[in-house]
Enzyme design. Structure first.
Site, PDB file in Angstrom:
ATOM      1  N   ARG A 142      -7.576  -0.528  -0.444  1.00 21.22           N
ATOM      2  CA  ARG A 142      -6.406  -1.410  -0.648  1.00 21.22           C
ATOM      3  C   ARG A 142      -6.698  -2.856  -0.231  1.00 21.22           C
ATOM      4  O   ARG A 142      -5.855  -3.532   0.355  1.00 21.22           O
ATOM      5  CB  ARG A 142      -5.178  -0.909   0.129  1.00 21.22           C
ATOM      6  CG  ARG A 142      -4.701   0.443  -0.254  1.00 21.22           C
ATOM      7  CD  ARG A 142      -4.176   0.530  -1.688  1.00 21.22           C
ATOM      8  NE  ARG A 142      -3.924   1.906  -2.026  1.00 21.22           N
ATOM      9  CZ  ARG A 142      -4.843   2.712  -2.576  1.00 21.22           C
ATOM     10  NH1 ARG A 142      -6.047   2.284  -2.877  1.00 21.22           N
ATOM     11  NH2 ARG A 142      -4.538   3.967  -2.853  1.00 21.22           N
ATOM     12  N   SER A 184       3.877   1.828  -0.502  1.00 21.75           N
ATOM     13  CA  SER A 184       3.595   2.094   0.913  1.00 21.75           C
ATOM     14  C   SER A 184       3.745   0.807   1.716  1.00 21.75           C
ATOM     15  O   SER A 184       3.207  -0.225   1.327  1.00 21.75           O
ATOM     16  CB  SER A 184       2.166   2.596   1.076  1.00 21.75           C
ATOM     17  OG  SER A 184       1.987   3.772   0.341  1.00 21.75           O
ATOM     18  N   GLU A 254       0.674  -3.060   4.196  1.00 17.21           N
ATOM     19  CA  GLU A 254       0.117  -3.123   2.843  1.00 17.21           C
ATOM     20  C   GLU A 254       1.009  -4.077   2.032  1.00 17.21           C
ATOM     21  O   GLU A 254       0.532  -4.859   1.216  1.00 17.21           O
ATOM     22  CB  GLU A 254       0.120  -1.717   2.219  1.00 17.21           C
ATOM     23  CG  GLU A 254      -0.494  -1.715   0.828  1.00 17.21           C
ATOM     24  CD  GLU A 254      -0.735  -0.321   0.282  1.00 17.21           C
ATOM     25  OE1 GLU A 254      -1.226   0.561   1.016  1.00 17.21           O
ATOM     26  OE2 GLU A 254      -0.415  -0.115  -0.903  1.00 17.21           O
TER      27      GLU A 254
HETATM   28  C1  FAD Z   1       7.208   3.068  -6.146  1.00 19.52           C
HETATM   29  C2  FAD Z   1       5.888   2.393  -5.888  1.00 19.52           C
HETATM   30  C3  FAD Z   1       4.761   3.167  -5.724  1.00 19.52           C
HETATM   31  C4  FAD Z   1       3.511   2.558  -5.482  1.00 19.52           C
HETATM   32  N1  FAD Z   1       2.409   3.349  -5.311  1.00 19.52           N
HETATM   33  C5  FAD Z   1       1.198   2.770  -5.097  1.00 19.52           C
HETATM   34  C6  FAD Z   1       0.015   3.561  -4.948  1.00 19.52           C
HETATM   35  O1  FAD Z   1       0.038   4.781  -5.018  1.00 19.52           O
HETATM   36  N2  FAD Z   1      -1.163   2.922  -4.750  1.00 19.52           N
HETATM   37  C7  FAD Z   1      -1.265   1.570  -4.683  1.00 19.52           C
HETATM   38  O2  FAD Z   1      -2.372   1.056  -4.536  1.00 19.52           O
HETATM   39  N3  FAD Z   1      -0.165   0.786  -4.802  1.00 19.52           N
HETATM   40  C8  FAD Z   1       1.060   1.352  -5.006  1.00 19.52           C
HETATM   41  N4  FAD Z   1       2.178   0.567  -5.113  1.00 19.52           N
HETATM   42  C9  FAD Z   1       2.044  -0.886  -4.949  1.00 19.52           C
HETATM   43  C10 FAD Z   1       1.863  -1.650  -6.241  1.00 19.52           C
HETATM   44  O3  FAD Z   1       2.064  -0.838  -7.373  1.00 19.52           O
HETATM   45  C11 FAD Z   1       0.468  -2.264  -6.350  1.00 19.52           C
HETATM   46  O4  FAD Z   1       0.110  -2.978  -5.192  1.00 19.52           O
HETATM   47  C12 FAD Z   1       0.366  -3.191  -7.551  1.00 19.52           C
HETATM   48  O5  FAD Z   1      -0.978  -3.444  -7.809  1.00 19.52           O
HETATM   49  C13 FAD Z   1       1.130  -4.494  -7.341  1.00 19.52           C
HETATM   50  O6  FAD Z   1       1.053  -5.266  -8.527  1.00 19.52           O
HETATM   51  P1  FAD Z   1       2.028  -6.515  -8.760  1.00 19.52           P
HETATM   52  O7  FAD Z   1       1.628  -7.134 -10.057  1.00 19.52           O
HETATM   53  O8  FAD Z   1       3.447  -6.081  -8.667  1.00 19.52           O
HETATM   54  O9  FAD Z   1       1.616  -7.476  -7.572  1.00 19.52           O
HETATM   55  P2  FAD Z   1       2.532  -8.287  -6.524  1.00 19.52           P
HETATM   56  O10 FAD Z   1       3.293  -7.285  -5.707  1.00 19.52           O
HETATM   57  O11 FAD Z   1       3.318  -9.330  -7.240  1.00 19.52           O
HETATM   58  O12 FAD Z   1       1.417  -8.967  -5.636  1.00 19.52           O
HETATM   59  C14 FAD Z   1       0.598  -8.205  -4.785  1.00 19.52           C
HETATM   60  C15 FAD Z   1      -0.564  -9.072  -4.317  1.00 19.52           C
HETATM   61  O13 FAD Z   1      -1.415  -9.349  -5.427  1.00 19.52           O
HETATM   62  C16 FAD Z   1      -1.688 -10.743  -5.515  1.00 19.52           C
HETATM   63  N5  FAD Z   1      -1.904 -11.063  -6.924  1.00 19.52           N
HETATM   64  C17 FAD Z   1      -1.102 -10.739  -7.984  1.00 19.52           C
HETATM   65  N6  FAD Z   1      -1.646 -11.184  -9.131  1.00 19.52           N
HETATM   66  C18 FAD Z   1      -2.819 -11.804  -8.793  1.00 19.52           C
HETATM   67  C19 FAD Z   1      -3.842 -12.475  -9.552  1.00 19.52           C
HETATM   68  N7  FAD Z   1      -3.748 -12.597 -10.877  1.00 19.52           N
HETATM   69  N8  FAD Z   1      -4.893 -13.013  -8.874  1.00 19.52           N
HETATM   70  C20 FAD Z   1      -4.973 -12.901  -7.526  1.00 19.52           C
HETATM   71  N9  FAD Z   1      -4.042 -12.284  -6.765  1.00 19.52           N
HETATM   72  C21 FAD Z   1      -2.980 -11.727  -7.393  1.00 19.52           C
HETATM   73  C22 FAD Z   1      -0.472 -11.410  -4.924  1.00 19.52           C
HETATM   74  O14 FAD Z   1      -0.793 -12.708  -4.469  1.00 19.52           O
HETATM   75  C23 FAD Z   1      -0.155 -10.442  -3.780  1.00 19.52           C
HETATM   76  O15 FAD Z   1      -0.965 -10.736  -2.674  1.00 19.52           O
HETATM   77  C24 FAD Z   1       3.421   1.149  -5.387  1.00 19.52           C
HETATM   78  C25 FAD Z   1       4.582   0.365  -5.564  1.00 19.52           C
HETATM   79  C26 FAD Z   1       5.806   0.976  -5.805  1.00 19.52           C
HETATM   80  C27 FAD Z   1       7.025   0.116  -5.981  1.00 19.52           C
END
Ligand code: FAD
Length: 258
Positions: A142, A184, A254
């Site tokens: 992660r 998480s 996280e």
């Molecule tokens: C119900 C639920 C279940 C989930 N289960 C999991 C799981 O099992 N495993 C898991 O790993 N995650 C899980 N997550 C978390 C989430 O799905 C991931 O972290 C996902 O990758 C977040 O993507 P996002 O586009 O929404 O990023 P955001 O939440 O908008 O951003 C997350 C981070 O990524 C950075 N970021 C975003 N885009 C870029 C880019 N283009 N360049 C550089 N940095 C960037 C942001 O600056 C920030 O630090 C879950 C979330 C939910 C709501």
């Protein structure tokens, strides 16, 4: 570039926040250094005073196949990536099916499920306009040290979308709460589970206002309706404090608190 007002009480997966002006980056724009980039806000907790924010516009939501490689834009939602892989019979993306967000968020977090992680299938990432091979990017559980903004990523095409794996993974995820959350809240400390520790210090199901440590899975901070930032933050601090006191373990978030 242009500005868009995003209401984080609706846009973020945890449904906490307020209408906030976000700079939308278009193709060809110089990406500012003094703004925080968000993706789909599935791993974020937005405070009443977030830093200046920006987001990649739909110019960065694309797929392109060339010479055995698939290039995907960082604003591409994970659901669309899985649909593309299924339609074109490409292996490796099945696990993205239940990870809400965009490719950019997955790259930055090295998002994954069980042993499946995005870095396992990656070839290279375009960071701040330069292609970087994944061997040159420090990454782990992660965590990925991108040191910049990812605009697209390249994957070697391996044929054979695994529909059975997709079905198994979807099944595996069903022990998660249905209430809004940001996934998480804490990373699992080595050799242990954050959920187990939170439960062990008596916080599973514990509420403050409308925020709660889920009674389905204790490492999920859920919003039962009108949960606010202050209550979410105080539950996070309380869990860290109790787990440290009882187990001498420092839980690391996280979830990104902005
Ligand atoms: C119900 C639920 C279940 C989930 N289960 C999991 C799981 O099992 N495993 C898991 O790993 N995650 C899980 N997550 C978390 C989430 O799905 C991931 O972290 C996902 O990758 C977040 O993507 P996002 O586009 O929404 O990023 P955001 O939440 O908008 O951003 C997350 C981070 O990524 C950075 N970021 C975003 N885009 C870029 C880019 N283009 N360049 C550089 N940095 C960037 C942001 O600056 C920030 O630090 C879950 C979330 C939910 C709501």
């Amino acid at each position: 570039m242009f500005f868009k007002t995003i209401d984080f009480s609706k846009y973020s997966s945890i449904k906490v926040g307020q209408p906030t002006e976000v700079m939308m980056i278009e193709k060809g724009d110089i990406i500012p250094k003094d703004r925080y980039l968000i993706g789909g806000a599935n791993n974020l907790l937005i405070s009443p005073t977030p830093p200046p924010l920006m987001m990649l516009s739909k110019d960065f939501a694309f797929t392109e196949e060339e010479e055995g490689y698939l290039t995907i834009g960082a604003a591409m939602p994970t659901g669309r990536i899985v649909s593309y892989a299924k339609k074109h019979n490409i292996a490796g993306f099945e696990f993205c099916s239940k990870l809400p967000g965009t490719l950019g968020g997955m790259l930055a977090m090295n998002a994954g499920v069980k042993s499946y992680e995005i870095f396992n299938i990656l070839h290279a990432i375009k960071i701040d306009g330069r292609w970087t091979q994944i061997e040159d990017i420090e990454h782990g559980y992660r965590f990925a040290k991108l040191d910049g903004i990812a605009t697209e990523a390249k994957f070697k095409i391996v044929k054979g979308f695994d529909a059975q794996l997709l079905a198994n993974l979807l099944n595996l995820r069903s022990n998660q709460p249905h209430d809004p959350s940001a996934g998480s809240a804490f990373k699992n400390p080595e050799g242990d589970y954050a959920g187990r520790l939170i439960e062990a210090v008596g916080l599973k199901g514990f509420k403050k206002g409308d925020m709660q440590w889920s009674d389905v899975h204790a490492n999920f901070l859920v919003n039962l309706g009108n949960g606010c930032f202050e209550d979410a933050k105080s539950l996070i601090d309380l869990a860290k404090e109790r787990v440290f006191k009882e187990f001498n373990i420092t839980l690391l978030e996280e979830i990104k608190i902005l």
